[in-house]
Design an enzyme around this catalytic site. Structure first.
Site, short mmCIF file in Angstrom:
data_model
loop_
_atom_site.label_atom_id
_atom_site.label_comp_id
_atom_site.label_asym_id
_atom_site.label_seq_id
_atom_site.Cartn_x
_atom_site.Cartn_y
_atom_site.Cartn_z
N ASP A 51 29.92 36.17 42.37
CA ASP A 51 30.69 35.80 43.56
C ASP A 51 29.83 34.91 44.45
OD1 ASP A 51 33.02 35.81 45.11
OD2 ASP A 51 32.33 37.48 46.31
N ASP A 92 26.93 36.74 51.61
CA ASP A 92 28.14 36.93 52.41
C ASP A 92 27.77 37.66 53.69
OD1 ASP A 92 29.61 35.76 50.43
OD2 ASP A 92 30.94 37.46 50.08
N ASP A 110 31.63 42.82 44.43
CA ASP A 110 32.14 41.57 43.89
C ASP A 110 31.15 40.80 43.03
OD1 ASP A 110 34.55 42.02 45.17
OD2 ASP A 110 33.95 40.92 46.98
N ARG A 158 30.17 25.63 50.33
CA ARG A 158 29.87 26.75 51.22
C ARG A 158 28.37 26.88 51.49
NH1 ARG A 158 34.03 31.75 49.75
NH2 ARG A 158 35.93 30.50 49.80
#
Length: 394
Positions: free
Chosen positions: A216, A220, A192, A272
């Site tokens: 992205d 993650d 991604d 985030r």
């Protein structure tokens, strides 16, 4: 020219003008000033991770001692501590058949390795870098960048340490052959564009890295990964910074445990920091500089313990709240707590839930969390350090 056409041209000119202003003023027109919200005389102290090793002048001869310094849920990460040193001598990359001397050749080996760099280099990867178990990528002593191509994937492995490198401007990977070990090369369907994607992995430590401007996310942590510590990193110029948890329906992430500590979430970050699903996140002694939307968010009933952080809110009246629940309702029982945090410029945290949020740390994972007013000092050296042989790293 019709009235509609005139209006269309006028709107287009306004949009162009807005884009020019955004470029001139910074990311999304964001040019924060935080100096007035910081202590006039920050104390010269180190956090528990840095005080473990940074003052030592023989760090280059004893690189592997770093593996004893992690704290929190990822403190068991060995990396390549029990293996040999491997030196990256050139920035070249071949995704399917890496050559000795390249970074990829080192990370795909089946034995433990502590990977260092012979010189400064910018590595543009041909495809995502699949890191095998028991590896340390140690950038100390060189200026190392992974940038302008696909970046790092840590998938279905254990015991990985990434320290002291810059990872930025990461792009999505394309379908192609990628080697993940000495015995396996296979088709990858593309990535991604994350800086670091951690999937189905355990005992991972990301420390003293610079992360920015990727397609992205910056980090993650998904698919039931656990035993993760993310510490001493500098994050900047990005929208979706850190995701913990795959999606709301992936119930295995209930076992995810992540420590986010001593990081500096710098200018130009939107949201985030982190966004959490289902698992447990201990967010401790981090500095936040004027987020654009929110700082800490989540969905699917995660537990979040915000402890001793330093939150400087945006100047915008609708961006003062630290927290965001990514759901319309039903979150009152979610355990989101704040303790020893410092709130500046109108920042505020909305707690929720009942019962204990006692940290599920073992004695080896536990570390002292300072009051939030100490955070500007504790995070002052977030990101890659300037390390020279026979001198402490400063």
């Amino acid at each position: 020219m019709t009235l509609f056409s005139n209006i269309s041209v006028f709107v287009a000119l306004l949009l162009c003008q807005s884009l020019v202003l955004a470029v001139n003023n910074g990311y999304y027109g964001y040019n924060p000033s935080v100096a007035s919200y910081l202590p006039e005389k920050p104390q010269n102290i180190m956090n528990p991770v840095d005080s473990c090793w940074r003052h030592k002048t023989d760090w280059s001869a004893n690189r592997k001692d770093l593996a004893d310094c992690a704290v929190g849920f990822g403190s068991a990460a060995l990396g390549g501590k029990k293996g040999n040193l491997y030196v990256v001598t050139n920035p070249n990359d071949n995704a399917a058949n890496p050559k000795p001397g390249s970074l990829r050749y080192g990370v795909i080996q089946d034995k433990p390795l502590w990977i260092t760099f012979a010189k400064d280099m910018v590595i543009t990867l041909e495809n995502e870098l699949m890191v095998n178990s028991y590896k340390t990528i140690d950038g100390r002593g060189a200026k190392v960048e992974i940038a302008y191509g696909p970046c790092i994937t840590i998938q279905q492995v254990t015991n990985v340490i990434v320290h002291g490198i810059s990872i930025h401007d990461c792009k999505p990977a394309k379908y192609g052959m990628v080697r993940s070990s000495t015995t396996h090369v296979g088709h990858r369907k593309g990535s991604d564009g994350d800086a670091i994607a951690i999937s189905g992995s355990s005992n991972i430590w990301i420390d003293h890295c610079y992360l920015a401007s990727c397609t992205d996310g910056l980090i993650d942590v998904i698919h039931a990964s656990t035993g993760i510590t993310i510490s001493n990193n500098y994050f900047t110029q990005h929208v979706k910074v850190m995701l913990l948890g795959h999606n709301d329906n992936f119930v295995q992430d209930v076992n995810m445990k992540v420590t986010v500590a001593f990081n500096h979430f710098g200018p130009g970050l939107v949201e985030r920091m982190p966004r959490v699903r289902r698992g447990y996140a201990h967010v401790a002694n981090n500095r936040y500089d004027k987020w654009i939307m929110y700082a800490i968010g989540g969905s699917a009933d995660p537990t979040i313990f915000s402890e001793g952080n330093y939150f400087i809110a945006s100047d915008k009246s609708n961006s003062k709240e630290v927290t965001k629940r990514e759901v319309k309702g039903g979150w009152n029982n979610w355990r989101w707590r704040t303790s020893k945090d410092v709130f500046k410029n109108g920042a505020y945290f909305v707690p929720s839930g009942y019962g204990s949020v006692e940290l599920p740390y073992s004695s080896a994972q536990r570390f002292p969390v300072a009051p939030g007013n100490m955070v500007p000092s504790l995070t002052a050296d977030a990101g890659p350090l300037n390390c020279n042989r026979n001198l402490p790293c400063y």
